[in-house]
Motif scaffolding. Sequence first.
Motif, PDB file in Angstrom:
ATOM      1  N   ARG A 190       0.836  -1.201   0.000  1.00 53.41           N
ATOM      2  CA  ARG A 190       0.000   0.000   0.000  1.00 53.41           C
ATOM      3  C   ARG A 190       0.871   1.252   0.000  1.00 53.41           C
ATOM      4  O   ARG A 190       0.595   2.224  -0.717  1.00 53.41           O
ATOM      5  N   GLU A 191       1.950   1.253   0.819  1.00 45.23           N
ATOM      6  CA  GLU A 191       2.858   2.397   0.839  1.00 45.23           C
ATOM      7  C   GLU A 191       3.559   2.560  -0.505  1.00 45.23           C
ATOM      8  O   GLU A 191       3.761   3.684  -0.972  1.00 45.23           O
ATOM      9  N   ARG A 192       3.925   1.415  -1.115  1.00 51.19           N
ATOM     10  CA  ARG A 192       4.579   1.497  -2.419  1.00 51.19           C
ATOM     11  C   ARG A 192       3.646   2.125  -3.453  1.00 51.19           C
ATOM     12  O   ARG A 192       4.063   2.977  -4.250  1.00 51.19           O
ATOM     13  N   ARG A 193       2.386   1.709  -3.441  1.00 54.87           N
ATOM     14  CA  ARG A 193       1.433   2.285  -4.384  1.00 54.87           C
ATOM     15  C   ARG A 193       1.211   3.766  -4.112  1.00 54.87           C
ATOM     16  O   ARG A 193       1.042   4.555  -5.043  1.00 54.87           O
ATOM     17  N   ALA A 194       1.222   4.142  -2.810  1.00 54.79           N
ATOM     18  CA  ALA A 194       1.039   5.547  -2.471  1.00 54.79           C
ATOM     19  C   ALA A 194       2.220   6.376  -2.996  1.00 54.79           C
ATOM     20  O   ALA A 194       2.029   7.455  -3.570  1.00 54.79           O
ATOM     21  N   LEU A 195       3.452   5.866  -2.774  1.00 56.77           N
ATOM     22  CA  LEU A 195       4.623   6.579  -3.271  1.00 56.77           C
ATOM     23  C   LEU A 195       4.628   6.648  -4.800  1.00 56.77           C
ATOM     24  O   LEU A 195       4.972   7.675  -5.386  1.00 56.77           O
ATOM     25  N   LYS A 198       2.127   9.192  -5.849  1.00 55.79           N
ATOM     26  CA  LYS A 198       2.637  10.542  -5.605  1.00 55.79           C
ATOM     27  C   LYS A 198       3.674  10.933  -6.650  1.00 55.79           C
ATOM     28  O   LYS A 198       3.656  12.056  -7.184  1.00 55.79           O
ATOM     29  N   SER A 199       4.605   9.988  -6.944  1.00 56.86           N
ATOM     30  CA  SER A 199       5.632  10.295  -7.949  1.00 56.86           C
ATOM     31  C   SER A 199       5.005  10.503  -9.330  1.00 56.86           C
ATOM     32  O   SER A 199       5.421  11.380 -10.088  1.00 56.86           O
ATOM     33  N   GLU A 200       3.988   9.692  -9.639  1.00 56.52           N
ATOM     34  CA  GLU A 200       3.300   9.880 -10.918  1.00 56.52           C
ATOM     35  C   GLU A 200       2.612  11.245 -10.960  1.00 56.52           C
ATOM     36  O   GLU A 200       2.599  11.915 -11.998  1.00 56.52           O
ATOM     37  N   GLY A 201       2.047  11.628  -9.807  1.00 57.23           N
ATOM     38  CA  GLY A 201       1.411  12.942  -9.749  1.00 57.23           C
ATOM     39  C   GLY A 201       2.411  14.067  -9.936  1.00 57.23           C
ATOM     40  O   GLY A 201       2.161  15.027 -10.674  1.00 57.23           O
ATOM     41  N   ASP A 202       3.587  13.948  -9.238  1.00 57.62           N
ATOM     42  CA  ASP A 202       4.634  14.962  -9.412  1.00 57.62           C
ATOM     43  C   ASP A 202       5.127  15.005 -10.856  1.00 57.62           C
ATOM     44  O   ASP A 202       5.347  16.083 -11.421  1.00 57.62           O
ATOM     45  N   LYS A 203       5.293  13.812 -11.423  1.00 53.72           N
ATOM     46  CA  LYS A 203       5.757  13.742 -12.813  1.00 53.72           C
ATOM     47  C   LYS A 203       4.763  14.414 -13.754  1.00 53.72           C
ATOM     48  O   LYS A 203       5.146  15.218 -14.609  1.00 53.72           O
ATOM     49  N   GLN A 204       3.489  14.090 -13.569  1.00 52.54           N
ATOM     50  CA  GLN A 204       2.471  14.684 -14.430  1.00 52.54           C
ATOM     51  C   GLN A 204       2.375  16.185 -14.237  1.00 52.54           C
ATOM     52  O   GLN A 204       2.155  16.943 -15.184  1.00 52.54           O
ATOM     53  N   SER A 205       2.560  16.609 -12.949  1.00 57.71           N
ATOM     54  CA  SER A 205       2.523  18.036 -12.671  1.00 57.71           C
ATOM     55  C   SER A 205       3.658  18.762 -13.387  1.00 57.71           C
ATOM     56  O   SER A 205       3.460  19.823 -13.989  1.00 57.71           O
TER      57      SER A 205
END
Length: 311
Positions: A190-195, A198-205
């Motif tokens: 679950r933590e791995r998916r959360a990270l 988040k990284s995908e969100g930062d990347k997309q941002s």
Amino acid sequence: MIAGVDKDLIVMAIWGLIFAVFVIKLLQSIRLVPTKSAYVVERLGKYHSTLDAGFHALVPFVDKVAYVHDLKEETIDVPPQECFSSDEVNVEVDGVIYISVVDPVKASYGVTDYRYAAIQLAQTTTRSVIGTLELDRTFEERDIISAKVVEVLDHAGATWGIRVHRYEIKNITPPETVKNAMEMQVNAERERRALLAKSEGDKQSKINRSEGIKAEMINLSEGEMQKRINEAEGRAEEILAIAKATSESIEALAEVISAPGGQNALRMQLAEQYLKQLDGLSKDSNRVILPANMVDFDSWMDNIGLKDKVR
């Protein structure tokens, strides 16, 4: 006398008992079978018939109802049992069977207790199937286990006079240590998916921001390019207009010069401009080197080819 009375009472009691038994048997021979039920009748200890729903009369002292079966679908709980997976992990499994009687005769004489037999067969089949799976797959492939148990029970049910509709696993309980390890694994996943999210969100941002900057720069460059194009076209039109005006003025001047008296007018205008320039050279702060014939106006006119024409 008293002995004779006692004897008569005993005989009457015996006949009364016989009559009572006969009446009871006669009443017992009348059977009302409910809907979705079946009564198996034996005559003198041998199977005789199966009574369906409705009114039936049996032969007293000869026929008896040996088995009563409910034809509705029933639920049978399979008690928890310990099973070992292929990776040698001990788990506890329980379930529930949904069955119904389809052949009362086979259900009566084909097996001693079809409910107990179905439970035992479900347990052994479950242990067999789980023994071929790893622990993680036992949680994911419950349908495979259920389908295999139904297949085996349905094959045996043909002999037992029952039909197995489905088998559902209620719980698969691993040991406490394995459960803790699985919880830790789930938390880590679950933590791995959360990270990752988040990284995908930062990347997309960042991608969106860079694309916005890129679009802005493209718009600015296109605007600047259009501006320069417009300015160049404006200057080109201005140059064309000036050239056209100059050409027209030259043509007009040439026409004036070519007209009668035009040469004299041009000479007078040049003489006027010449005198103005000489007047500007008279300041004390100016130092000018002039040719010797600077004051000879006729020679200047002769140099530009106007003296002879004026004459």
